[in-house]
Design a protein around this motif. Structure first.
Motif, mmCIF file in Angstrom:
data_model
loop_
_atom_site.group_PDB
_atom_site.id
_atom_site.type_symbol
_atom_site.label_atom_id
_atom_site.label_comp_id
_atom_site.label_asym_id
_atom_site.label_seq_id
_atom_site.Cartn_x
_atom_site.Cartn_y
_atom_site.Cartn_z
ATOM 1 N N ALA A 1 -0.149 10.643 10.984
ATOM 2 C CA ALA A 1 1.198 10.629 10.400
ATOM 3 C C ALA A 1 2.190 9.909 11.307
ATOM 4 N N LEU A 2 2.075 10.101 12.618
ATOM 5 C CA LEU A 2 2.981 9.412 13.551
ATOM 6 C C LEU A 2 2.821 7.899 13.469
ATOM 7 N N LEU A 3 1.581 7.440 13.447
ATOM 8 C CA LEU A 3 1.329 6.005 13.346
ATOM 9 C C LEU A 3 1.767 5.476 11.983
ATOM 10 N N TYR A 4 1.503 6.233 10.951
ATOM 11 C CA TYR A 4 1.904 5.876 9.589
ATOM 12 C C TYR A 4 3.428 5.718 9.525
ATOM 13 N N GLU A 5 4.145 6.675 10.124
ATOM 14 C CA GLU A 5 5.610 6.631 10.131
ATOM 15 C C GLU A 5 6.121 5.388 10.854
ATOM 16 N N THR A 6 5.482 5.033 11.943
ATOM 17 C CA THR A 6 5.851 3.821 12.677
ATOM 18 C C THR A 6 5.703 2.591 11.785
ATOM 19 N N LEU A 7 4.598 2.524 11.051
ATOM 20 C CA LEU A 7 4.375 1.389 10.138
ATOM 21 C C LEU A 7 5.440 1.353 9.047
ATOM 22 N N VAL A 8 5.728 2.502 8.455
ATOM 23 C CA VAL A 8 6.738 2.571 7.392
ATOM 24 C C VAL A 8 8.089 2.119 7.925
ATOM 25 N N ASN A 9 8.491 2.649 9.075
ATOM 26 C CA ASN A 9 9.797 2.282 9.648
ATOM 27 C C ASN A 9 9.883 0.798 9.949
ATOM 28 N N GLU A 10 8.811 0.242 10.498
ATOM 29 C CA GLU A 10 8.819 -1.190 10.801
ATOM 30 C C GLU A 10 8.921 -2.024 9.529
ATOM 31 N N LEU A 11 8.205 -1.641 8.498
ATOM 32 C CA LEU A 11 8.267 -2.390 7.241
ATOM 33 C C LEU A 11 9.636 -2.242 6.574
ATOM 34 N N VAL A 12 10.211 -1.055 6.626
ATOM 35 C CA VAL A 12 11.536 -0.847 6.040
ATOM 36 C C VAL A 12 12.585 -1.675 6.789
ATOM 37 N N ASN A 13 12.473 -1.724 8.117
ATOM 38 C CA ASN A 13 13.465 -2.425 8.928
ATOM 39 C C ASN A 13 13.284 -3.934 8.985
ATOM 40 N N LYS A 14 12.061 -4.425 8.771
ATOM 41 C CA LYS A 14 11.801 -5.850 8.977
ATOM 42 C C LYS A 14 11.412 -6.621 7.722
ATOM 43 N N THR A 15 11.401 -5.951 6.575
ATOM 44 C CA THR A 15 11.094 -6.651 5.321
ATOM 45 C C THR A 15 12.090 -6.222 4.256
ATOM 46 N N GLN A 16 12.061 -6.937 3.157
ATOM 47 C CA GLN A 16 12.826 -6.541 1.969
ATOM 48 C C GLN A 16 11.905 -5.963 0.908
ATOM 49 N N SER A 17 10.642 -5.822 1.252
ATOM 50 C CA SER A 17 9.627 -5.352 0.310
ATOM 51 C C SER A 17 9.863 -3.911 -0.104
ATOM 52 N N ARG A 18 9.458 -3.633 -1.316
ATOM 53 C CA ARG A 18 9.454 -2.256 -1.800
ATOM 54 C C ARG A 18 8.114 -1.663 -1.377
ATOM 55 N N LEU A 19 8.141 -0.477 -0.755
ATOM 56 C CA LEU A 19 6.924 0.153 -0.244
ATOM 57 C C LEU A 19 6.477 1.276 -1.169
ATOM 58 N N PHE A 20 5.218 1.295 -1.464
ATOM 59 C CA PHE A 20 4.603 2.351 -2.261
ATOM 60 C C PHE A 20 3.626 3.075 -1.350
#
Length: 155
Positions: A46-65
């Motif tokens: 979960a910690l690693l997953y959260e890091t990935l989510v935060n990085e994608l939210v902060n560095k892309t405009q993509s919608r995450l599912f």
């Protein structure tokens, strides 16, 4: 597209393989590989997953599912999968509206309950070891298709 690499490898390759590619939508169904290969638990994943989510939210405009995992896919550590799913739900809530939950775990459970109500016991979604049957793969594909079409209509 499914990837056969670990979360750590995905994190290391995130900038070259995902960020900057202008993806409109990114579906993340991650964590089961780490549980299956041992040496880690739901909290670590979960910690690693959260890091990935935060990085994608902060560095892309993509919608995450973010896709949850049916606990039956890892029968020897159901509590670890359930913990990871709880955290995935929290990541979605914390990063709304950029993230959307794809609760396949709940969908698969509802499917199983409906099959039982109808008296259909012939085909299971999972083997005894937790691996997905062809029925599970088909159900997941149809579920993802429906959810992506639904998202396109909302836009």
């Amino acid at each position: 597209m499914p990837v056969a690499v670990s979360l750590s490898q995905i994190k290391a390759r995130l900038s070259s393989d995902v960020i900057g590619k202008n993806a409109g939508r990114i579906i993340m169904g991650l964590g089961l590989r780490e549980l299956n290969h041992g040496g880690t638990d739901g909290a670590s994943i979960a910690l690693l997953y959260e890091t990935l989510v935060n990085e994608l939210v902060n560095k892309t405009q993509s919608r995450l599912f973010l896709l949850t995992i049916p606990p039956e896919m890892f029968p020897i550590a159901v509590s670890e999968v359930e913990y990871l799913n709880t955290m995935i739900r929290e990541f979605c809530a914390a990063n709304a509206p950029r993230t959307k939950l794809l609760d396949f775990a709940e969908f698969a459970e509802t499917f199983k309950e409906k099959q039982m109500e109808r008296g259909k016991f012939g085909r299971s979604l999972f083997m005894e070891d937790g691996s997905a049957t062809s029925l599970c793969c088909m159900l997941l594909a149809l579920y993802l298709q429906d959810k992506l079409v639904e998202d396109l209509k909302e836009m």
